[in-house]
Design an enzyme around this catalytic site. Structure first.
Site, PDB file in Angstrom:
ATOM      1  N   ALA A 146      -1.836   9.196   3.698  1.00 49.48           N
ATOM      2  CA  ALA A 146      -2.837   9.088   2.635  1.00 49.48           C
ATOM      3  C   ALA A 146      -3.707  10.344   2.545  1.00 49.48           C
ATOM      4  O   ALA A 146      -4.928  10.249   2.424  1.00 49.48           O
ATOM      5  CB  ALA A 146      -3.701   7.842   2.828  1.00 49.48           C
ATOM      6  N   PRO A 147      -3.109  11.543   2.586  1.00 48.70           N
ATOM      7  CA  PRO A 147      -3.914  12.764   2.563  1.00 48.70           C
ATOM      8  C   PRO A 147      -4.620  12.991   1.223  1.00 48.70           C
ATOM      9  O   PRO A 147      -5.535  13.816   1.152  1.00 48.70           O
ATOM     10  CB  PRO A 147      -2.891  13.861   2.845  1.00 48.70           C
ATOM     11  CG  PRO A 147      -1.608  13.323   2.307  1.00 48.70           C
ATOM     12  CD  PRO A 147      -1.659  11.855   2.615  1.00 48.70           C
TER      13      PRO A 147
ATOM     14  N   TYR B 246       7.654  -1.639   4.978  1.00 47.64           N
ATOM     15  CA  TYR B 246       7.543  -1.155   3.603  1.00 47.64           C
ATOM     16  C   TYR B 246       8.574  -1.823   2.690  1.00 47.64           C
ATOM     17  O   TYR B 246       9.399  -1.156   2.060  1.00 47.64           O
ATOM     18  CB  TYR B 246       7.725   0.365   3.546  1.00 47.64           C
ATOM     19  CG  TYR B 246       6.698   1.178   4.301  1.00 47.64           C
ATOM     20  CD1 TYR B 246       5.484   0.633   4.714  1.00 47.64           C
ATOM     21  CD2 TYR B 246       6.949   2.510   4.602  1.00 47.64           C
ATOM     22  CE1 TYR B 246       4.555   1.398   5.410  1.00 47.64           C
ATOM     23  CE2 TYR B 246       6.019   3.286   5.287  1.00 47.64           C
ATOM     24  CZ  TYR B 246       4.826   2.716   5.691  1.00 47.64           C
ATOM     25  OH  TYR B 246       3.913   3.489   6.382  1.00 47.64           O
TER      26      TYR B 246
ATOM     27  N   GLY C 190      -6.205  10.542  -0.299  1.00 46.33           N
ATOM     28  CA  GLY C 190      -7.134   9.426  -0.477  1.00 46.33           C
ATOM     29  C   GLY C 190      -6.555   8.312  -1.325  1.00 46.33           C
ATOM     30  O   GLY C 190      -7.255   7.698  -2.124  1.00 46.33           O
TER      31      GLY C 190
END
Length: 352
Positions: free
Chosen positions: A211-212, A61, A214
């Site tokens: 990524a809950p 990252y 979306g």
């Protein structure tokens, strides 16, 4: 952990952690240029002060680990109160090309480099970010177990592994967490085809849902792919293409309608829905905005009724999400299998 937030256990043998974690990828990478350190530190301070102390980063990252290293140097007293996870497996060459390496040798090297960037002697949870197609998962797990026993971290995780890889890994050492994309926008882990959710539950392994929201689609805030910066990951993801975006926005609109009737934000409803899938599911939404952070944390006190659960499930069934989660070159690394140990041993004996 702070007593102010609800907690969940990280797998059958793990500690209690906040029921919602904080994904730090977006503070440094993949969603446009990063903000200055003082603004990013302010977000970390806000998370800490609100009891959001399950932080998730990775060596790929961009400057995320370096940022945390600077933060902990400035605030050494806070480290003991944060459950910190990082990952290895994705490699970036000087020319920008990427590859996957989950070999024991690279595991040792990558961890040493991560701890140096973080300016820490250890982290709490260490993941294999991606499994390569060359290294039997058992080899990686034996090294992970040794490094854990040496005190370099306390808990072991896998990310985007197959159910078979998880089961094989768990015969070597207990896997505390599997990190995988999970939301109404990405239900792959529930399918019989992947079998990953079922395997994790058989083994007592927590699901950490990245990524809950979306990747922002389910918050209702995204209106067009024209909003993405040129270096935004979503500009290259098939699911967010100009052709697929309006088709997938239909699901977001259906969820937003439920949220309006309930009197909560779409983001809060989605996060509460993800947490309702089981006490073993811990979402880790990311943000660069303190207001969004507070909004997300509000989901911890949103109760999704059975009727609302069913309505969102129906919406997921009625709206076929189109487009892959990642660009084509990264798809093989999702739900990844690894070679069998005996197969590798035989090839080595045969001199291949």
């Amino acid at each position: 952990m702070s007593p102010t937030l609800p907690t969940r256990r990280l797998g059958k043998n793990g500690p209690l952690v906040p029921a919602m974690g904080l994904g730090l990828m977006g503070l440094s990478a993949f969603y446009g240029p990063p903000k200055p350190d003082n603004e990013r530190f302010a977000l970390l301070d806000a998370a800490y002060d609100r009891g959001e102390r399950f932080w998730d980063t990775a060596d790929m990252y961009a400057d995320s680990e370096d940022l945390l290293g600077r933060y902990f140097t400035a605030h050494p007293q806070k480290r003991a109160h944060i459950f910190l996870a990082t990952k290895f497996g994705n490699k970036r060459a000087p020319d920008g090309t990427t590859s996957i390496d989950s070999s024991p040798t690279y595991c040792v090297t990558a961890l040493a480099n991560s701890l140096k960037r973080l300016n820490l002697p250890a982290v709490d949870l260490y993941y294999v970010h991606r499994l390569d197609a060359r290294t039997p998962v058992e080899h990686t797990m034996r090294t992970m177990a040794r490094l854990r026993d040496e005190g370099k971290f306390k808990y072991i995780g896998l990310s985007e592994c197959s159910a078979a890889s998880l089961r094989r890994a768990s015969k070597v050492v207990h896997v505390d967490a599997v990190q995988v994309e999970y939301s109404p926008f990405a239900l792959d882990i529930e399918t019989e085809q992947t079998g990953l959710l079922a395997a994790a539950r058989d083994l007592g392994t927590a699901i950490v849902a990245y990524a809950p929201l979306g990747r922002g689609m389910l918050t209702g805030a995204l209106r067009s792919p024209d909003e993405f910066a040129p270096d935004d990951f979503r500009a290259f993801a098939p699911r967010f293409s100009r052709e697929n975006f309006p088709k997938n926005a239909v699901l977001a609109e259906k969820i937003a309608d439920v949220a309006r009737r309930k009197g909560v934000s779409p983001a809060q409803l989605v996060l509460a829905w993800v947490m309702k899938q089981g006490e073993d599911v811990i979402p880790i939404p990311g943000t660069t905005d303190v207001g969004r952070l507070e909004e997300n944390l509000g989901a911890l006190w949103v109760e999704v009724t059975e009727g609302e659960e069913e309505e969102i499930r129906r919406a997921c069934e009625e709206v076929s999400v189109v487009g892959e989660r990642y660009p084509k070159q990264f798809l093989d690394a999702l739900f990844a299998d690894t070679p069998e140990e005996e197969e590798m041993k035989k090839k080595k004996e045969e001199g291949e």
